[in-house]
Design a protein around this motif. Structure first.
Motif, PDB file in Angstrom:
ATOM      1  N   UNK A 121      11.808  11.803  -5.922  1.00 29.75           N
ATOM      2  CA  UNK A 121      11.176  11.192  -7.106  1.00 29.75           C
ATOM      3  C   UNK A 121      11.606   9.752  -7.366  1.00 29.75           C
ATOM      4  N   UNK A 122      12.783   9.360  -6.897  1.00 29.99           N
ATOM      5  CA  UNK A 122      13.274   7.998  -7.154  1.00 29.99           C
ATOM      6  C   UNK A 122      12.733   6.972  -6.163  1.00 29.99           C
ATOM      7  N   UNK A 123      11.813   7.374  -5.310  1.00 28.87           N
ATOM      8  CA  UNK A 123      11.237   6.463  -4.313  1.00 28.87           C
ATOM      9  C   UNK A 123      10.312   5.446  -4.982  1.00 28.87           C
ATOM     10  N   UNK A 124      10.491   4.178  -4.643  1.00 29.32           N
ATOM     11  CA  UNK A 124       9.622   3.111  -5.147  1.00 29.32           C
ATOM     12  C   UNK A 124       8.657   2.597  -4.078  1.00 29.32           C
ATOM     13  N   UNK A 125       9.069   2.690  -2.817  1.00 28.04           N
ATOM     14  CA  UNK A 125       8.228   2.210  -1.715  1.00 28.04           C
ATOM     15  C   UNK A 125       8.200   3.245  -0.592  1.00 28.04           C
ATOM     16  N   UNK A 126       7.034   3.417   0.000  1.00 29.09           N
ATOM     17  CA  UNK A 126       6.900   4.145   1.262  1.00 29.09           C
ATOM     18  C   UNK A 126       6.172   3.209   2.220  1.00 29.09           C
ATOM     19  N   UNK A 127       6.766   2.987   3.382  1.00 31.32           N
ATOM     20  CA  UNK A 127       6.183   2.043   4.341  1.00 31.32           C
ATOM     21  C   UNK A 127       6.178   2.659   5.735  1.00 31.32           C
ATOM     22  N   UNK A 128       5.222   2.228   6.541  1.00 27.70           N
ATOM     23  CA  UNK A 128       5.130   2.703   7.920  1.00 27.70           C
ATOM     24  C   UNK A 128       4.294   1.714   8.728  1.00 27.70           C
ATOM     25  N   UNK A 129       4.394   1.832  10.040  1.00 31.89           N
ATOM     26  CA  UNK A 129       3.673   0.949  10.961  1.00 31.89           C
ATOM     27  C   UNK A 129       2.683   1.764  11.775  1.00 31.89           C
ATOM     28  N   UNK A 130       1.486   1.207  11.978  1.00 28.88           N
ATOM     29  CA  UNK A 130       0.458   1.874  12.774  1.00 28.88           C
ATOM     30  C   UNK A 130      -0.160   0.890  13.763  1.00 28.88           C
ATOM     31  N   UNK A 131      -0.646   1.419  14.862  1.00 26.18           N
ATOM     32  CA  UNK A 131      -1.389   0.620  15.825  1.00 26.18           C
ATOM     33  C   UNK A 131      -2.831   0.469  15.349  1.00 26.18           C
ATOM     34  N   UNK A 132      -3.448  -0.640  15.715  1.00 24.78           N
ATOM     35  CA  UNK A 132      -4.858  -0.860  15.418  1.00 24.78           C
ATOM     36  C   UNK A 132      -5.640  -0.963  16.718  1.00 24.78           C
ATOM     37  N   UNK A 133      -6.822  -0.371  16.714  1.00 24.85           N
ATOM     38  CA  UNK A 133      -7.702  -0.457  17.875  1.00 24.85           C
ATOM     39  C   UNK A 133      -8.713  -1.575  17.628  1.00 24.85           C
ATOM     40  N   UNK A 134      -8.525  -2.696  18.324  1.00 30.08           N
ATOM     41  CA  UNK A 134      -9.391  -3.842  18.091  1.00 30.08           C
ATOM     42  C   UNK A 134      -8.950  -4.620  16.864  1.00 30.08           C
ATOM     43  N   UNK A 135      -9.754  -5.586  16.472  1.00 27.63           N
ATOM     44  CA  UNK A 135      -9.423  -6.449  15.332  1.00 27.63           C
ATOM     45  C   UNK A 135     -10.149  -5.995  14.072  1.00 27.63           C
ATOM     46  N   UNK A 136     -10.007  -4.721  13.752  1.00 27.83           N
ATOM     47  CA  UNK A 136     -10.645  -4.173  12.557  1.00 27.83           C
ATOM     48  C   UNK A 136      -9.683  -3.226  11.851  1.00 27.83           C
ATOM     49  N   UNK A 137      -9.551  -3.416  10.538  1.00 30.32           N
ATOM     50  CA  UNK A 137      -8.752  -2.512   9.709  1.00 30.32           C
ATOM     51  C   UNK A 137      -9.692  -1.788   8.759  1.00 30.32           C
ATOM     52  N   UNK A 138      -9.744  -0.463   8.872  1.00 33.45           N
ATOM     53  CA  UNK A 138     -10.604   0.354   8.023  1.00 33.45           C
ATOM     54  C   UNK A 138      -9.772   1.468   7.401  1.00 33.45           C
ATOM     55  N   UNK A 139      -9.873   1.619   6.095  1.00 39.60           N
ATOM     56  CA  UNK A 139      -9.099   2.649   5.406  1.00 39.60           C
ATOM     57  C   UNK A 139      -9.915   3.261   4.267  1.00 39.60           C
ATOM     58  N   UNK A 140      -9.678   4.546   4.022  1.00 44.55           N
ATOM     59  CA  UNK A 140     -10.217   5.200   2.837  1.00 44.55           C
ATOM     60  C   UNK A 140      -9.226   5.034   1.693  1.00 44.55           C
ATOM     61  N   UNK A 141      -9.742   4.977   0.472  1.00 44.15           N
ATOM     62  CA  UNK A 141      -8.906   4.751  -0.700  1.00 44.15           C
ATOM     63  C   UNK A 141      -9.004   5.953  -1.630  1.00 44.15           C
ATOM     64  N   UNK A 142      -7.846   6.391  -2.117  1.00 47.84           N
ATOM     65  CA  UNK A 142      -7.816   7.462  -3.110  1.00 47.84           C
ATOM     66  C   UNK A 142      -7.152   6.935  -4.373  1.00 47.84           C
ATOM     67  N   UNK A 143      -7.682   7.328  -5.513  1.00 44.93           N
ATOM     68  CA  UNK A 143      -7.102   6.865  -6.761  1.00 44.93           C
ATOM     69  C   UNK A 143      -7.546   5.453  -7.086  1.00 44.93           C
ATOM     70  N   UNK A 144      -6.777   4.799  -7.943  1.00 42.66           N
ATOM     71  CA  UNK A 144      -7.141   3.453  -8.395  1.00 42.66           C
ATOM     72  C   UNK A 144      -6.082   2.427  -8.001  1.00 42.66           C
ATOM     73  N   UNK A 145      -5.462   2.637  -6.838  1.00 44.08           N
ATOM     74  CA  UNK A 145      -4.444   1.699  -6.369  1.00 44.08           C
ATOM     75  C   UNK A 145      -5.017   0.299  -6.163  1.00 44.08           C
ATOM     76  N   UNK A 146      -4.205  -0.690  -6.472  1.00 49.83           N
ATOM     77  CA  UNK A 146      -4.565  -2.067  -6.136  1.00 49.83           C
ATOM     78  C   UNK A 146      -4.376  -2.246  -4.629  1.00 49.83           C
ATOM     79  N   UNK A 147      -5.338  -2.859  -3.966  1.00 52.05           N
ATOM     80  CA  UNK A 147      -5.314  -2.996  -2.512  1.00 52.05           C
ATOM     81  C   UNK A 147      -5.168  -4.465  -2.131  1.00 52.05           C
ATOM     82  N   UNK A 148      -4.267  -4.727  -1.181  1.00 52.99           N
ATOM     83  CA  UNK A 148      -4.104  -6.088  -0.665  1.00 52.99           C
ATOM     84  C   UNK A 148      -4.031  -6.038   0.855  1.00 52.99           C
ATOM     85  N   UNK A 149      -4.747  -6.952   1.497  1.00 57.07           N
ATOM     86  CA  UNK A 149      -4.713  -7.074   2.960  1.00 57.07           C
ATOM     87  C   UNK A 149      -4.337  -8.507   3.304  1.00 57.07           C
ATOM     88  N   UNK A 150      -3.316  -8.666   4.145  1.00 51.63           N
ATOM     89  CA  UNK A 150      -2.920 -10.000   4.603  1.00 51.63           C
ATOM     90  C   UNK A 150      -3.149 -10.100   6.102  1.00 51.63           C
TER      91      UNK A 150
END
Length: 237
Positions: A121-150
């Motif tokens: 419960x005391x976790x503030x961040x969860x992070x992980x690394x993933x491979x991408x196939x090609x130069x495209x990032x596609x994700x589904x969104x759940x909830x009302x999280x603010x989304x940022x892509x750099x």
């Protein structure tokens, strides 16, 4: 008696196999996670940041009032070992150098793979690394999280010919290092897709089309002149 014991072992094995195939395998935390490669920017609300790198994408979730993440993927995209993720960390903002223990599991629901990461419960961040196939990032969104892509440095998006972010970002700007950043209000979208490419790509594409246009004009002019010559020869006869 021996046959009964043997049958009992078979039944137990089948039940265990059913449990693991229906709920997905469960995995403990990485032995030596490295949280130093991530950018932890705490926000007073739930948010997700995607930092695209040369090797893939680093995803950082800001956690509020939750002990589990439910991530949805197409089954083909998450069939790799370790659920397609590496260097998974769950940290508190007061001590981002040391990761908490967590568990990760998966289930296929309605043709999509759901990956569940459980953490304290005391976790503030969860992070992980993933491979991408090609130069495209596609994700589904759940909830009302603010989304940022750099994006990577010297990369861009927004060309009608090479690809545009879908849906249109609420904000689109460059940070101090010149990297392009896009932001969405997660309550307004169910997912996003970003096609990115070198900043020079639109210029190269424009030059390519210009060369094609000039070549087409030259070919057309050549055939027109040739037709005129043939007509004159016929008229001369």
């Amino acid at each position: 008696m021996e046959s009964i014991r043997h049958n009992k072992r078979i039944i137990i094995s089948v039940l265990l196999l059913f449990v693991f195939t229906s709920h997905g395998c469960i995995q403990q935390a990485d032995i030596t996670p490295d949280s130093t490669e991530y950018i932890f920017n705490y926000t007073p609300y739930s948010s997700t940041a995607y930092y695209i790198t040369e090797d893939g994408v680093e995803t950082v979730h800001v956690i509020h009032n939750a002990t589990q993440l439910d991530l949805t993927y197409m089954t083909s995209a998450s069939s790799r070992s370790n659920f397609g993720m590496s260097n998974i960390v769950a940290v508190n903002r007061e001590n981002t150098a040391n990761s908490y223990s967590y568990t990760i599991s998966s289930r296929v629901i309605k043709g999509r793979k759901h990956v569940f990461i459980k953490f304290p419960p005391s976790t503030d961040f969860v992070a992980y690394t993933e491979k991408l196939e090609g130069n495209t990032l596609t994700r589904e969104i759940k909830g009302d999280n603010q989304i940022k892509v750099r994006l990577l440095q010297d990369y861009t998006t927004g060309s009608r010919f090479l690809g545009m972010p879908i849906p249109k970002p609420d904000k689109m700007y460059e940070d101090d290092s010149g990297r392009m950043i896009m932001e969405w209000n997660g309550s307004n979208i169910k997912g996003f897709s970003v096609k990115y490419y070198k900043r020079s790509a639109p210029i190269i594409l424009t030059c390519f089309f210009a060369i094609l246009a000039v070549a087409a004009m030259l070919v057309l002019t050549y055939y027109r002149l040739k037709i005129q010559v043939l007509r004159k020869k016929r008229e001369g006869k």
